[in-house]
Design a protein around this motif. Structure first.
Motif, mmCIF file in Angstrom:
data_model
loop_
_atom_site.group_PDB
_atom_site.id
_atom_site.type_symbol
_atom_site.label_atom_id
_atom_site.label_comp_id
_atom_site.label_asym_id
_atom_site.label_seq_id
_atom_site.Cartn_x
_atom_site.Cartn_y
_atom_site.Cartn_z
ATOM 1 N N ASP A 129 -7.860 7.664 -63.895
ATOM 2 C CA ASP A 129 -6.965 6.724 -63.844
ATOM 3 C C ASP A 129 -6.610 5.922 -64.927
ATOM 4 O O ASP A 129 -7.434 5.408 -65.789
ATOM 5 C CB ASP A 129 -7.230 5.534 -62.567
ATOM 6 N N GLN A 176 -10.215 -0.154 -62.004
ATOM 7 C CA GLN A 176 -10.697 1.094 -62.369
ATOM 8 C C GLN A 176 -9.859 1.682 -63.545
ATOM 9 O O GLN A 176 -10.258 2.692 -64.061
ATOM 10 C CB GLN A 176 -11.177 2.104 -61.365
ATOM 11 N N VAL A 211 -2.551 -0.124 -56.753
ATOM 12 C CA VAL A 211 -3.691 0.760 -56.093
ATOM 13 C C VAL A 211 -4.654 0.903 -57.368
ATOM 14 O O VAL A 211 -4.228 1.290 -58.511
ATOM 15 C CB VAL A 211 -3.373 2.062 -55.618
ATOM 16 N N ASP A 212 -5.817 0.409 -57.189
ATOM 17 C CA ASP A 212 -7.163 0.690 -57.923
ATOM 18 C C ASP A 212 -6.862 0.331 -59.492
ATOM 19 O O ASP A 212 -7.137 0.785 -60.389
ATOM 20 C CB ASP A 212 -7.445 2.477 -58.129
ATOM 21 N N HIS A 241 -12.844 7.451 -59.574
ATOM 22 C CA HIS A 241 -13.137 6.916 -58.034
ATOM 23 C C HIS A 241 -14.688 7.087 -57.775
ATOM 24 O O HIS A 241 -15.083 6.535 -56.898
ATOM 25 C CB HIS A 241 -12.446 7.780 -57.139
ATOM 26 N N CYS A 245 -2.885 6.134 -60.684
ATOM 27 C CA CYS A 245 -3.332 6.474 -59.425
ATOM 28 C C CYS A 245 -2.433 6.530 -58.369
ATOM 29 O O CYS A 245 -2.344 7.530 -57.456
ATOM 30 C CB CYS A 245 -4.422 5.353 -59.170
ATOM 31 N N LYS A 277 -0.238 7.679 -50.643
ATOM 32 C CA LYS A 277 -1.518 7.125 -50.946
ATOM 33 C C LYS A 277 -2.431 6.887 -49.412
ATOM 34 O O LYS A 277 -1.746 6.257 -48.523
ATOM 35 C CB LYS A 277 -1.602 5.836 -51.568
#
Ligand code: PEP
Ligand code: MN
Length: 372
Positions: free
Chosen positions: A324, A338, A334-335, A291, A110, A139
Motif C-alpha cells: 500500500d 499502513q 481505507v488503511d 496487511h 489499498c 472493499k
C-alpha cells in the motif's frame, strides 16, 4: 497420476486420440484434461482420477505422445509440485511474466478514493519504471458503515489512467462474482488499456462459490490470499478450487495470520513460508507486508517495519510484493496508517532491488554447495 504430453501434441493428433481413448476405458478411472498456456506453446496434461495405484507408470509412459508420468503424492492436484522440479511454474499475462523465478512489485492504493490520487500514484510508478499496481474498487470491510469502495463507478478512470501511464496489470479484489463481469465490460468499453489480476481477499479464502466462479473464467489471472485464521494446507486446498475449475494462473499471497501474538503488528508475519509454498506448489508467491505489519512504525535503524518484512519475504525468494502507498495517507479512506508515502517509493524500490540481489547471491551459493 498426471500424464504430461509432448509439447507438439494437440487434441487433433493421432497420438492424442490413441492415448486418450486408452486412458478413457480404464475401469474406475476418470480422466480430466488440463491445458497450460505458455508463452510459446500449450502444454496438455491428463489427470487420472480414481484408484491409480495398480496402474504401471512405465506402461502409461509408453503410450503415444506421452512425455512424462507423475504419481501424485500430495494434495493440490493441479497446483501442486508433487516433488517434480521440472513442472512448469508461472504464466504470462498482458506482457508481464509471473513465475517462481522472478519478482514483480504491485505498489498502489489499498482503495481507490479520488481520480487525483490514482493519477499521482500511477504517475509516480511510471516515473520509476513500474508496470504493475494495486487498486481496490470493491472493499470488504469489517464495519458495514465504513467506506465500501467506489465499485464499478471508478473503473473507467482507473483503467484509462493505467493505460496512460503504461500500467499493464492491476491487482483488484473482487468480493462477488458479478464484479468479474463489471471489470470485463469496463475493460472492453475503455478499449483494454490495461489488464487486471483478480484478487481473492483473506475473508474470502474459503468462499468456495466465489472461487469456483473466478476459476471458471480464463480471462484474468488470480491473486489468492491465504486465509487469516486457517492452516496453510487449508488455504492451498482452497486455491486448488480455482485450478480445478480451469484457471491455474494463480499467485498465492502471504499476508500474515490473525493472532494477538503478533502485537503490535496487525497480523503475524508469515513470510518464512515463501519457500514452503514454492516447494509444495508451482504457484509464484506474493507477500503483502502492508496487511501483515499494518503500521508505519520504524526501528532505531531508521527502516520501516514494512520494509523489514518485505526484505524478509524477498530474501526467501518471494515473486511478488503487494504494498500500500498513498499520496495523502491522512485522507485515505481505507488503511491510511499502513500506507507508505510517495516520497518513499524510490527508497522502497531500491531496498527491494538490494534484497533481491542478495537472494540471487544466496541461490548461487546454494548451487555451488550442491555441485561441490
Ligand atoms: C487488501 O489487500 O486490500 C486486503 C483487504 O487484504 P486482505 O484480504 O489480506 O485483508
Ligand atoms: Mn487494505
Amino acid at each position: 497420476m498426471i500424464i504430461i504430453l509432448e509439447p507438439s501434441i494437440t487434441d487433433h493428433s493421432e497420438e492424442y486420440q490413441q492415448t486418450f481413448n486408452y486412458l478413457s476405458q480404464l475401469p474406475g478411472i476418470a480422466t480430466r484434461v488440463h491445458k497450460i498456456q505458455g508463452a510459446q506453446q500449450t502444454l496438455t496434461e491428463i489427470y487420472l482420477i480414481g484408484d491409480t495405484k495398480s496402474l504401471s507408470a512405465d506402461d502409461i509412459h509408453a503410450l503415444p505422445g506421452v512425455e512424462r508420468v507423475i504419481r501424485i503424492s500430495e494434495e493440490y492436484r493441479i497446483l501442486g509440485r508433487h516433488r517434480d522440479k521440472q513442472r512448469t511454474s508461472g504464466f504470462e499475462y498482458n506482457g508481464i511474466q509471473f513465475s517462481q523465478d522472478n519478482l514483480n512489485i504491485f505498489a498502489g492504493l489499498c482503495a481507490v478514493d479520488t481520480p487525483e490520487h490514482v493519477k499521482t500514484m500511477l504517475q509516480a510508478l511510471h516515473e520509476h519504471g513500474q508496470t504493475c499496481t494495486r487498486m481496490g474498487a470493491y472493499k470488504p470491510r469489517t464495519n458495514p458503515y465504513s467506506f465500501q469502495g467506489h465499485g464499478q463507478a471508478c473503473l473507467p478512470y482507473v483503467f484509462e489512467l493505467a493505460g496512460q501511464y503504461g500500467i499493464k496489470v492491476i491487482a483488484m479484489e473482487v468480493t462477488h462474482e458479478d464484479h468479474i463481469e463489471e471489470i470485463h465490460k469496463c475493460l472492453e468499453q475503455t478499449g483494454q488499456p490495461t489488464g487486471v489480476m483478480l484478487q481473492i481477499g483473506t475473508r474470502n479464502t474459503q468462499n468456495f462459490e466465489l472461487l469456483k466462479a473466478v476459476g471458471r473464467q480464463q480471462e484474468f489471472p488470480v491473486l489468492f490470499k491465504r486465509g487469516f485464521g486457517i492452516t496453510l494446507n487449508e488455504s492451498l486446498n482452497a486455491a486448488e478450487y480455482l485450478a480445478s475449475e480451469g484457471n491455474s494462473r494463480v499467485i498465492f499471497c502471504l499476508r500474515g495470520v490473525k493472532t494477538n501474538m503478533s502485537d503490535p503488528h496487525r497480523n503475524l508475519v508469515d513470510f518464512s513460508q515463501v519457500p514452503v509454498i514454492k516447494r509444495l506448489t508451482r504457484m509464484p508467491v506474493c507477500i503483502d507486508p502492508s496487511h501483515s505489519v499494518g503500521s508505519r512504525e520504524h526501528s532505531p535503524d531508521g527502516i520501516l517495519d514494512l520494509m523489514h518484512a518485505t526484505a524478509q519475504g524477498i530474501i526467501s525468494g518471494a515473486n511478488m510484493v503487494l504494498v500500500d502507498f498513498h499520496p495523502e495517507p491522512a485522507k485515505a479512506l481505507v488503511d491510511g496508517p499502513q500506507a507508505m508515502l510517495m516520497s518513499e517509493l524510490d527508497w522502497f524500490l531500491k531496498d527491494v532491488a538490494l534484497t533481491r540481489e542478495c537472494y540471487q547471491k544466496r541461490q548461487k551459493l546454494a548451487q555451488q554447495q550442491r555441485t561441490a
